[in-house]
Structure formats: structure tokens, C-alpha cells
Scaffold this active site. Structure first.
Site, PDB file in Angstrom:
ATOM      1  N   ASP A 162      -3.493  22.779  -0.252  1.00  0.00           N
ATOM      2  CA  ASP A 162      -4.383  22.058  -1.153  1.00  0.00           C
ATOM      3  C   ASP A 162      -3.822  22.028  -2.566  1.00  0.00           C
ATOM      4  O   ASP A 162      -2.601  22.061  -2.757  1.00  0.00           O
ATOM      5  CB  ASP A 162      -5.785  22.698  -1.107  1.00  0.00           C
ATOM      6  CG  ASP A 162      -6.872  21.645  -1.202  1.00  0.00           C
ATOM      7  OD1 ASP A 162      -7.069  21.119  -2.299  1.00  0.00           O
ATOM      8  OD2 ASP A 162      -7.512  21.363  -0.179  1.00  0.00           O
ATOM      9  N   HIS A 218     -10.323  21.247  -6.217  1.00  0.00           N
ATOM     10  CA  HIS A 218     -10.525  21.020  -4.787  1.00  0.00           C
ATOM     11  C   HIS A 218     -10.113  22.241  -3.979  1.00  0.00           C
ATOM     12  O   HIS A 218     -10.857  22.739  -3.132  1.00  0.00           O
ATOM     13  CB  HIS A 218      -9.715  19.782  -4.385  1.00  0.00           C
ATOM     14  CG  HIS A 218     -10.036  19.231  -3.035  1.00  0.00           C
ATOM     15  ND1 HIS A 218      -9.327  19.572  -1.907  1.00  0.00           N
ATOM     16  CD2 HIS A 218     -10.980  18.354  -2.639  1.00  0.00           C
ATOM     17  CE1 HIS A 218      -9.825  18.902  -0.880  1.00  0.00           C
ATOM     18  NE2 HIS A 218     -10.830  18.162  -1.288  1.00  0.00           N
ATOM     19  N   SER A 532     -13.666  17.090   3.479  1.00  0.00           N
ATOM     20  CA  SER A 532     -12.854  18.230   3.033  1.00  0.00           C
ATOM     21  C   SER A 532     -13.670  19.504   3.003  1.00  0.00           C
ATOM     22  O   SER A 532     -13.138  20.590   3.201  1.00  0.00           O
ATOM     23  CB  SER A 532     -12.339  18.017   1.619  1.00  0.00           C
ATOM     24  OG  SER A 532     -11.354  17.050   1.590  1.00  0.00           O
TER      25      SER A 532
HETATM   26  C1  LIG Z   1      -8.997  22.772   4.022  1.00  0.00           C
HETATM   27  O1  LIG Z   1      -8.437  21.533   3.885  1.00  0.00           O
HETATM   28  C2  LIG Z   1      -9.137  20.685   3.024  1.00  0.00           C
HETATM   29  C3  LIG Z   1      -8.453  19.380   3.016  1.00  0.00           C
HETATM   30  O2  LIG Z   1      -7.268  19.456   2.335  1.00  0.00           O
HETATM   31  C4  LIG Z   1      -9.082  21.208   1.676  1.00  0.00           C
HETATM   32  O3  LIG Z   1      -9.819  20.374   0.848  1.00  0.00           O
HETATM   33  C5  LIG Z   1      -9.638  22.534   1.717  1.00  0.00           C
HETATM   34  O4  LIG Z   1      -9.408  23.073   0.482  1.00  0.00           O
HETATM   35  C6  LIG Z   1      -9.006  23.421   2.731  1.00  0.00           C
HETATM   36  N1  LIG Z   1      -9.705  24.670   2.800  1.00  0.00           N
HETATM   37  C7  LIG Z   1      -9.288  25.717   3.406  1.00  0.00           C
HETATM   38  C8  LIG Z   1     -10.085  26.948   3.322  1.00  0.00           C
HETATM   39  O5  LIG Z   1      -8.272  25.714   4.007  1.00  0.00           O
END
Ligand SMILES: *[C@@H]1O[C@H](CO)[C@@H](O)[C@H](O)[C@H]1NC(C)=O
Ligand SMILES: *[C@@H]1O[C@H](CO)[C@@H](O)[C@H](O)[C@H]1NC(C)=O
Ligand SMILES: *[C@@H]1O[C@H](CO)[C@@H](O)[C@H](O)[C@H]1NC(C)=O
Length: 745
Positions: A162, A218, A532
Site C-alpha cells: 500500500d 490509505h 479497499s
Molecule cells: C489491503 O489492500 C488494500 C488495497 O490495496 C489496501 O488498501 C489495504 O491497505 C491493505 N490492507 C492490509 C491490511 O493489507
């Protein structure tokens, strides 16, 4: 205290309302990547671009040291640096791929592709990221059940690809955490900016810079949803949704692989991150990036990476995408990914209007305010309230349609109304969003009404002397009907694999309160929405299941999650879509995740890596996607494994994969095999489907006498109806339920 708040947010809200232009990254087959450089977009041929290159697998590759591997990769490059003096080799992959990313001109790529051992190339393109209450809504509690049973996901490592992470956030404190398992090879070293690593956050790497920071918020949000630690007294900055925040697997370790910047995520960085994460020893990869929908497998290097990760036992969880509610918008749709759609949670930040007629119009408000003390006249100026007369604003409740603009532009429109003396502002959501209401941070108190309710208000406002009072009721839980499918959640059938039901599963993704990056104008938690935010819920559940069943394959884990999912909402009715109509399997998949039941599914539909290889072989033989004469060789570029080729695996079509959801075309029969992972039990089969649909199955009961036993059954469709239902196997203690879809072809 029971955990209440879970972290998810509305950073994706911005993305939801102003998504990246879909056509700009939706694969146009004529410009799609591929083995044939001639298909590339015309460009100045002397321009350098980053290309991702996969090589044909070599028997000695596993024993090569880094130097030998890099020498092999460099043998495909004309020299070490470009004419501008930049190093050509951008990244070299070593865990799941034989390949690298490099700066080349078109001619140089063409020359490289003629060298023996070259597999296929992919252009480097942008991909886009698609966010308190959720553990409890999912039935997780400290007192009993899956949390204590799995030690909260203890010892499991979730890798998040991410935008970076706010490492100092309290969700990433390591109170109560043990050190990472000995197999862990990741690190937090090499960052120019300080990063707080501990027994919770055990790895941070960046493939875009040397800076761990999360510029978009994000990554921080997602990571905290999957495995944030318990944080007491969490709430949104306006004090709503208060409670103890926790991720779904609060005992699991986290590793962040930063591959995204605010402008997006370059594919070469994502692939590098996957390769590194698998090498570091993560158990679950959560990736919520949007790939093109309908791009065939041999053009999709991330799908290939997902296959390689799954082949190594890593569970790959991806988002369906935020392009709903139209059909055939689902992304990330290969059979080896767990594709997750987004649903609502049973929480409301309740607000609304009491009309002078006595009717109530209920909505929500992120920023709550005092109740009005008197009826105020209503005014609906139309045109998104861009043009309003001051006289008709002052002292009025002004009703605006969502202007479908960026959140700051919408916030300015609202502020202008308050500056002109508006008593309150009511914002009505987009028509296509139906009953879905996603919070956005406008700075001032705004009553948000879903479109499906807002039209009542607009109609009423047309009466002369119409008036209303605005009220606020704060955070309310247990809202029925929940969950519903969020309007933005992408739907099947998938364009690449239309006869595999995608998405696989629904998880909370609307108005999720989770960790936020530091900001002067908000607290440490914020709301975000998007598929997401649904993905890390499933990543967290996977971590919990792995904690209890370390020997289960990624496919068994997905099967357990799917066959135990809830198909009914908290009102006991079939899960609804954003229009409050029963949702299709192509919107909800197997249903809404139920972690407590998933830990004890009774039976699983297991699959082996060989089966996926057989599917790839079938796919290629059928579609002739490739201009390479030798099917086997082409398939090996994808499988990246010399031990898998089309001569030694069974060719399996999409409908014949032993998938936990079942699609039966007209006048066809499909077979499934169930593996017993519970006690010795007899199961009786049952169809739940409209009468008169020509579907049958046999045998009607299956008697398992020992663990690990496999038994087979067939489902047939005599006719050409299109219908959806369920095939359910029931014992005294277990229910194993599959969505069943019959098609014309
Ligand atoms: C999982 O993947 C999503 C999409 O990229 C992202 O937004 C999110 O941060 C990720 N979270 C984890 C815990 O992996
Ligand atoms: C949470 O907030 C309440 C009320 O403000 C306070 O009494 C309590 O001590 C806080 N708990 C923690 C762990 O900070
Ligand atoms: C505001 O009005 C609502 C609806 O009548 C009521 O439930 C709520 O308690 C009121 N809030 C306050 C602070 O009085």
C-alpha cells in the site's frame, strides 16, 4: 469492554466520488501488454520506459546466488546504464519470479525479446488503491469464540502492499505481542525517515522511496483494519462511533510494503513488493489495488504474481473494485485470489428531518449538531446549490444534490450556504447510490440523505410553506437491514472469468472507522469507505484461521470463509443491494463473512496448485491468446515453474475447478469434491432454488468416516434457464453452503 470501533475510513470516499478515469487504465486489448512488442502503443522509439520482463524458468534458478541471478538478468540488457546515465535495472525479482524491471527503448526491448530464455514483457502502468464497529459486527469478542481460539491471530504475518504507514499510531503499539516467528526475514532498515518498528509492525520496506510515511492515509487505515492492536477510547474526530478500536486480527504481525504514492502505484513496484513479501515470509498478502478488468491472464503480471504467491502457500486477498453498481465491473478476478466486495455495517450516525406534515426523513451526519428548536422553511434550488439566492437561503434548510465534485469543492459550496445564513444544509446522494450513504468530511454539519430517501424531501419541498426540523441522534448500533451491498462495490460476472462467481465474499467496506495519519484537523481515527476497506477484514480473518489451522492451504481457507458466509442479513432476509432488492451472487459472492463459523466449516472444497495450472493450460488452449506456438512454453512463462506444464496437469475449465461456488451451464454436469476437516459425519444435500429450474445433484448424501476423507458429487442442469440459488450440505453440526448459478452457456 467489548471492542466496538474498528478502523475503516473515507479516504477512499474521495476516490469513490471522483474515481480515477476507468478507461484510462482499463485494458484495451489493442494496446495491452503482451509478448508481441508490435502491439504496443506507438511512441517515440528512442524513449526509455520501464518494462517488466519475465524470463522462462530455468532449472538452476533456485540455486543461483544473487550475483549470478543479476548476471542472468543483465544479459538481456544492452549495457548497465542508459544514454542518460541512469541504471537500467530498476528491480530484480528473486522469490516468486524469474524476471526484472528495466529501462529500455522499444528497439532494445525488441532485441531483448529475441534472446533465448526471454518470456514475456509487460508495460509499467499505474494501478490505483480502491477503511470501529466491525469486529463486533462480525461476531468477534474477547469473551469467546474465534478471537481467543486463534490467540487473535498470534504468530501470523499480514503483508500489506500500500501507501506506507504512520508507524507511531497507537493501533501499531505492540502491547501483548510476542516477537515475530523465527522464519521472518523482513526488516525496517534502510529508511531515511525514522520508523517505529516493534513486535506489531515487524517490517517496513518502500519500493518508491526510502521514506515509510503514508502520504494518502490509505495504507495506515488498511493496516489497522487487518491487524491494529486494541486502542481504548477511539472515535471519529467528532466523537462519533466511540469504543475500543481493534483490527480483525489484533494479535497478528504487520509488514508494510510501500508501493504507492498519491499518484498511484506503479506495477513494477507492486510486483517487486509481492516478490519481496513472499521472500520475507508473510502469510497473507492484502492488496487492494485495481487492475484492469477483463485483461487476460497473460497480460496481467500482478495476477501472475498472485498465482506464484498462492503456489508458495501465501493467501492473496484483493478488492473487487469500486466501479459498481454496473455488472461486469469486478477486478482482481483470477480463481486464485480471494476477491472481496464491500457491504455496510449496522451503525448509523443518525440524523434527519421531521417534516411539518409529520413524516420523518432519516439520514446521517458525520458532524452532529444541536436539534433545531423550530420548523424552518425548506428550499431546494437544484443544480447542486451552485446558484442560490441569499433571501431563499437565510434561515432556510437548503437541500442540495451531491454535486459529484471533489470533497473540498463540495465543502466550499456548503460553506457558502452557511455564510449566506442557511439554518441547515441537507445533501442528497447520487441516484445510482440508492440507499448507500458514505460519509465525507465537509467540515460543517451536513445531514446526508441517500438518494432513495432524499427524493421524498425534494418532493415535499415543492409545496408552498413546506417546513421541517432537523434532529441529531448520535451513534446508533444494530441498524437493520445490515449488511447491504455498497453501491460502489464492483459486480460480476467477471469479464476475464465469467463462469467463476466473483466477487467471492462480502465484508464491511462502508464508513469504516480506522487509523488515520496525523493531521491538524482530525483525530487519530477516521472514516473511509471502499472495497479497499473490505479487503483487510478478510485478510484479518485469514490470519485468525491460519492461527487455528496452520496446515490449511490458501484454497481451504477461502473455502471455509465462503461456505460458512451469511446469506441473510440481521433482519433474517436475503442480503440486499443498494436498491434494497435481493442482491445477486455476482454482488455478494457466497455472502457476508462470518469468522466464527469459518473456523469450523466441517468440509472444504480444496484445490491444488496443479489444478490452477490445469486451468491456465485449458484457458490457453481454448483462447489461443498467445502467438507462441508452444502452449507449454507460453504457460510456463505464466506459471514460472518447470515442474508444471500442460502435459502433466489435468486440463480444467473454469466450471470444473473445485471452486466453493458452483456454475453449471445449460445441459452440462459439473463435479465437486469435498474434503472432511471436521468429525465423522453424514451430510445431506439440499437445493435452495426457484421451482422448475432443471437442476439436480447426486448423490443426495455424503457419509464421511474420517478426517481428510474426500467424497465427490455432481450437479447437472437440464435446460437453459438462468437462475441463482444455493447447494447446501448439512450434518448435525455443520452447514456447508455454496452459491449455485445456472447459465445458458
Ligand atoms: C489491503 O489492500 C488494500 C488495497 O490495496 C489496501 O488498501 C489495504 O491497505 C491493505 N490492507 C492490509 C491490511 O493489507
Ligand atoms: C476513556 O475515556 C473515559 C472518559 O473520557 C475515561 O474515563 C477513561 O479513563 C478513558 N480510558 C482510557 C483507557 O483512556
Ligand atoms: C434530538 O431529537 C431526536 C429526535 O426527536 C431525539 O431522539 C434526540 O434525543 C434529540 N437530541 C437531544 C440532544 O435532545
Amino acid at each position: 469492554m467489548a471492542p466496538v470501533a474498528l478502523a475503516l475510513c473515507w479516504c477512499t470516499a474521495v476516490l469513490l466520488s471522483t474515481p480515477p478515469p476507468a478507461h484510462s487504465y482499463t485494458g484495451d486489448p489493442s494496446t495491452a501488454p503482451g509478448p508481441s512488442p508490435a502491439a504496443a502503443e506507438p511512441t517515440s522509439s528512442s524513449e526509455y520506459k520501464t518494462y517488466i520482463i519475465l524470463l522462462k524458468p530455468r532449472a538452476d534458478a533456485q540455486v543461483m546466488d544473487d550475483e549470478a541471478r543479476e548476471g542472468w538478468y543483465r544479459s538481456f540488457l544492452p549495457d548497465d546504464v542508459t544514454a542518460h546515465g541512469e541504471p537500467r535495472l530498476v528491480s530484480s525479482y528473486k522469490t516468486i519470479f524469474h524476471g526484472f524491471a528495466a529501462l529500455l527503448t522499444e528497439e532494445e526491448l525488441d532485441a531483448a525479446s529475441r534472446k533465448p530464455g526471454f518470456g514475456r514483457w509487460f508495460p509499467d502502468e499505474m494501478m490505483y488503491p480502491t477503511t470501529t464497529r466491525t469486529p463486533e459486527f462480525l461476531g468477534l469478542s474477547k469473551d469467546a469464540g474465534l478471537w481467543p481460539k486463534s490467540s487473535y491471530g498470534k504468530g501470523i504475518i499480514i503483508g500489506v502492499i500500500d501507501s506506507g504507514i504512520e508507524s507511531r499510531h497507537p493501533s501499531f503499539d505492540d502491547a501483548g505481542m510476542s516477537p515475530p516467528p523465527a522464519r521472518w526475514k523482513g526488516t525496517c532498515k534502510g529508511m531515511v525517515r525514522p520508523v517505529r518498528c516493534n513486535n506489531k509492525l515487524i517490517g517496513v520496506r518502500s519500493f518508491v522511496d526510502f521514506n515509510p510515511d503514508d502520504e494518502t492515509g490509505h495504507g495506515t487505515h488498511v493496516a489497522s483494519i487487518a491487524a491494529g492492536n486494541f486502542v481504548a477510547n477511539a472515535s471519529s474526530s467528532h466523537g462519533q462511533a466511540a469504543g475500543t478500536a481493534a483490527g480483525i486480527a489484533p494479535g497478528a504481525h504487520l509488514a508494510m510494503y510501500k508501493a504507492c504514492r498519491p499518484t498511484g502505484c506503479l506495477r513494477s513496484n507492486v510486483v517487486h513488493a509481492i516478490d519481496t513479501a513472499v521472500g520475507d515470509g508473510v502469510d497473507v498478502i492484502n492488496i487492494s489495488l485495481v487492475r484492469e478488468s477483463g485483461v487476460l491472464l497473460d497480460k496481467d503480471v500482478v495476477a501472475i504474481g498472485a498465482f506464484r504467491a498462492v503456489a508458495k502457500g501465501v493467501v492473496f486477498v484483493t478488492s473487487a473494485g469500486n466501479d459498481g453498481p454496473d455488472s461486469s465491473t469486478v477486478n482482481n478476478d483470477t480463481p486464485w485470489e480471494i476477491t472481496v466486495g464491500a457491504g455496510s455495517v449496522d451503525r448509523k450516525l443518525a440524523a434527519g428531518l421531521l417534516l411539518e406534515s409529520g413524516d420523518l426523513v432519516e439520514g446521517e451526519a458525520l458532524v452532529q449538531a444541536p436539534n433545531s428548536t423550530a420548523y424552518r422553511p425548506l428550499h431546494y434550488p437544484g443544480e447542486g446549490c451552485r446558484k442560490v439566492s441569499v433571501e431563499r437561503t437565510r434561515g432556510h434548510i437548503v437541500i442540495c444534490d451531491d454535486a459529484r465534485v471533489k470533497v473540498d469543492v463540495q465543502a466550499r459550496i456548503i460553506k457558502n450556504l452557511y455564510n449566506n445564513g442557511a439554518a441547515h444544509v441537507v445533501l442528497i446522494g447520487q441516484e445510482k447510490a440508492g440507499f448507500t450513504l458514505g460519509f465525507r468530511e465537509y467540515g460543517s454539519s451536513v445531514v446526508q440523505e441517500p438518494a432513495a430517501v432524499g427524493h421524498k424531501l425534494k418532493d415535499y419541498s415543492q409545496y408552498p410553506d413546506s417546513a421541517a426540523q432537523v434532529f441529531f441522534k448520535g451513534t446508533q448500533l444494530g441498524i437493520r437491514q445490515s449488511p447491504t451491498v455498497a453501491y460502489f462495490s464492483s459486480r460480476g460476472p467477471s469479464r476475464g472469468n465469467p463462469r467463476i462467481v466473483k466477487p467471492d465474499i462480502l465484508a464491511p467496506g462502508l464508513n469504516i472507522l480506522a487509523a488515520a495519519t496525523e493531521s491538524p484537523d482530525r483525530g487519530p481515527f477516521r472514516f473511509m469507505s471502499g472495497t479497499s476497506m473490505a479487503v483487510p477484514h478478510i485478510s484479518g480473518v485469514v490470519a485468525l484461521l491460519k492461527g487455528v489451522h496452520p496446515d490449511w492451504s490458501p484454497m481451504a481457507i477461502r473455502s471455509a470463509i465462503m461456505t460458512t458466509a451469511d446469506e441473510l442479513d440481521n433482519d433474517g432476509k436475503p442480503i440486499m443491494n443498494e436498491k434494497h432488492e435481493p442482491a445477486s451472487a455476482f454482488a455478494v459472492g457466497a455472502g457476508h463473512v462470518n469468522p466464527t463459523r469459518a473456523v469450523d466449516p466441517g468440509l472444504v472444497y480444496d484445490l491444488e496448485v496443479r489444478d490452477y495450472a490445469g486451468y491456465v493450460c485449458h484457458h490457453f488452449a481454448r483462447a489461443r491468446l498467445d502467438d507462441d506456438d508452444d502452449d507449454d512454453y507460453a504457460v510456463q512463462d505464466i506459471l514460472q515453474d518447470l515442474n508444471l506444464n500442460c502435459r502433466n496437469v489435468p486440463r480444467l475449465s473454469d466450471v470444473d475447478l473445485n471452486y466453493p461456488s458452483i456454475v453449471v451451464p445449460a445441459n452440462k454436469k459439473v463435479q465437486r469434491t469435498l474434503t472432511n476437516v471436521g468429525p465423522a459425519e453424514q451430510y445431506t444435500g439440499r437445493l435452495s432454488m426457484a421451482h422448475g429450474v432443471g437442476v439436480d445433484f447426486s448423490p443426495k448424501w455424503l457419509s464421511f468416516s474420517r478426517p481428510g476423507e474426500k467424497l465427490t458429487f455432481q450437479v447437472s442442469h437440464h435446460g437453459s434457464e438462468v437462475a441463482e440459488g444455493f447447494l447446501i450440505w448439512e450434518s448435525n453440526t455443520h452447514t456447508v453452503q455454496s452459491p449455485l448459478v445456472v447459465l445458458r452457456s
